[in-house]
Design a protein around this motif. Structure first.
Motif, PDB file in Angstrom:
ATOM      1  N   ALA A 110       0.831  -1.212   0.000  1.00 22.47           N
ATOM      2  CA  ALA A 110       0.000   0.000   0.000  1.00 22.47           C
ATOM      3  C   ALA A 110       0.863   1.258   0.000  1.00 22.47           C
ATOM      4  O   ALA A 110       0.584   2.218  -0.733  1.00 22.47           O
ATOM      5  N   MET A 111       1.938   1.254   0.765  1.00 18.36           N
ATOM      6  CA  MET A 111       2.824   2.418   0.810  1.00 18.36           C
ATOM      7  C   MET A 111       3.619   2.561  -0.484  1.00 18.36           C
ATOM      8  O   MET A 111       3.940   3.680  -0.884  1.00 18.36           O
ATOM      9  N   CYS A 112       3.924   1.471  -1.127  1.00 17.89           N
ATOM     10  CA  CYS A 112       4.688   1.508  -2.371  1.00 17.89           C
ATOM     11  C   CYS A 112       4.008   2.415  -3.392  1.00 17.89           C
ATOM     12  O   CYS A 112       4.649   3.253  -4.016  1.00 17.89           O
ATOM     13  N   GLY A 113       2.708   2.246  -3.548  1.00 15.62           N
ATOM     14  CA  GLY A 113       1.977   3.082  -4.493  1.00 15.62           C
ATOM     15  C   GLY A 113       2.027   4.554  -4.131  1.00 15.62           C
ATOM     16  O   GLY A 113       2.176   5.424  -4.998  1.00 15.62           O
ATOM     17  N   VAL A 114       1.944   4.855  -2.854  1.00 17.58           N
ATOM     18  CA  VAL A 114       2.010   6.245  -2.383  1.00 17.58           C
ATOM     19  C   VAL A 114       3.404   6.804  -2.631  1.00 17.58           C
ATOM     20  O   VAL A 114       3.559   7.926  -3.125  1.00 17.58           O
ATOM     21  N   TRP A 115       4.432   6.034  -2.286  1.00 15.49           N
ATOM     22  CA  TRP A 115       5.808   6.488  -2.479  1.00 15.49           C
ATOM     23  C   TRP A 115       6.149   6.661  -3.950  1.00 15.49           C
ATOM     24  O   TRP A 115       6.924   7.539  -4.319  1.00 15.49           O
ATOM     25  N   PHE A 116       5.588   5.822  -4.798  1.00 17.71           N
ATOM     26  CA  PHE A 116       5.931   5.837  -6.218  1.00 17.71           C
ATOM     27  C   PHE A 116       5.352   7.047  -6.950  1.00 17.71           C
ATOM     28  O   PHE A 116       5.894   7.489  -7.952  1.00 17.71           O
ATOM     29  N   GLU A 117       4.274   7.589  -6.428  1.00 17.06           N
ATOM     30  CA  GLU A 117       3.577   8.686  -7.085  1.00 17.06           C
ATOM     31  C   GLU A 117       4.521   9.867  -7.352  1.00 17.06           C
ATOM     32  O   GLU A 117       5.160  10.386  -6.445  1.00 17.06           O
ATOM     33  N   GLY A 118       4.639  10.268  -8.589  1.00 16.01           N
ATOM     34  CA  GLY A 118       5.478  11.400  -8.976  1.00 16.01           C
ATOM     35  C   GLY A 118       6.959  11.089  -9.111  1.00 16.01           C
ATOM     36  O   GLY A 118       7.734  11.936  -9.551  1.00 16.01           O
ATOM     37  N   LEU A 119       7.372   9.903  -8.736  1.00 15.77           N
ATOM     38  CA  LEU A 119       8.798   9.559  -8.773  1.00 15.77           C
ATOM     39  C   LEU A 119       9.388   9.447 -10.176  1.00 15.77           C
ATOM     40  O   LEU A 119      10.522   9.870 -10.375  1.00 15.77           O
ATOM     41  N   PRO A 120       8.698   8.857 -11.142  1.00 19.83           N
ATOM     42  CA  PRO A 120       9.329   8.743 -12.473  1.00 19.83           C
ATOM     43  C   PRO A 120       9.786  10.091 -13.034  1.00 19.83           C
ATOM     44  O   PRO A 120      10.910  10.203 -13.540  1.00 19.83           O
ATOM     45  N   LEU A 121       8.977  11.107 -12.916  1.00 20.18           N
ATOM     46  CA  LEU A 121       9.356  12.432 -13.423  1.00 20.18           C
ATOM     47  C   LEU A 121      10.521  13.004 -12.618  1.00 20.18           C
ATOM     48  O   LEU A 121      11.492  13.515 -13.185  1.00 20.18           O
ATOM     49  N   LEU A 122      10.436  12.903 -11.309  1.00 27.16           N
ATOM     50  CA  LEU A 122      11.506  13.409 -10.449  1.00 27.16           C
ATOM     51  C   LEU A 122      12.823  12.697 -10.725  1.00 27.16           C
ATOM     52  O   LEU A 122      13.875  13.328 -10.847  1.00 27.16           O
ATOM     53  N   LEU A 123      12.780  11.376 -10.858  1.00 29.34           N
ATOM     54  CA  LEU A 123      14.009  10.624 -11.128  1.00 29.34           C
ATOM     55  C   LEU A 123      14.585  10.931 -12.503  1.00 29.34           C
ATOM     56  O   LEU A 123      15.804  10.971 -12.662  1.00 29.34           O
TER      57      LEU A 123
END
Length: 156
Positions: A110-123
């Motif tokens: 459940a936390m994985c989805g929250v943490w992943f949000e917005g990460l591809p663009l930031l990375l």
């Protein structure tokens, strides 16, 4: 901290395996765009009822393992001749250092989805800096971006 490192460690492993650090900027970003997907990082198969928590010691934070009993066997818990109910205690959550926790996988998923949000663009924006500095994705995400780990916890 243990949950975050569990989630993003596979990204670092994949980057090393594919030798992303040696790729051109364009190829590295293409690899990231192709490979850093939520369905891969947050795949439900990585978060099972067999997961376990290894208790931390002093400066070492607690961490998660994919299969608690299998991990105990591989790490030779109990030495050359472990007592007959050592692995049963681990599986039942009654061991002092390592316990299987049937609920932890669902919570981390459940936390994985929250943490992943917005990460591809930031990375994709930070990828050049990460590669030049030799910083891992796990370190960047868990320490700098989310702040759930200290830099010292990740160096251990």
């Amino acid at each position: 901290c243990g949950a975050c490192t569990y989630v993003f460690h596979d990204v670092d492993t994949a980057m090393a395996k594919e030798r992303v650090a040696g790729m051109s900027r364009k190829k590295a970003r293409k690899w990231l765009k192709r490979s850093f997907k939520m369905h891969r990082v947050c795949d439900a198969g990585r978060f099972s009822e067999d997961m376990g928590v290894v208790r931390g010691h002093k400066d070492y934070p607690p961490r998660l393992v994919r299969h608690a009993v299998q991990y105990a066997r591989e790490m030779r818990y109990g030495g050359a001749s472990p007592d007959h109910d050592l692995f049963a205690r681990i599986a039942e959550g009654r061991h002092d250092e390592l316990n299987r926790d049937a609920s932890v996988g669902a919570h981390v998923l459940a936390m994985c989805g929250v943490w992943f949000e917005g990460l591809p663009l930031l990375l994709s924006r930070k990828l050049d800096d990460l590669l030049l500095d030799g910083q891992s994705v796990t370190s960047f995400v868990c320490s700098e971006h989310l702040g759930v780990c200290t830099a010292g916890q990740l160096e251990l």
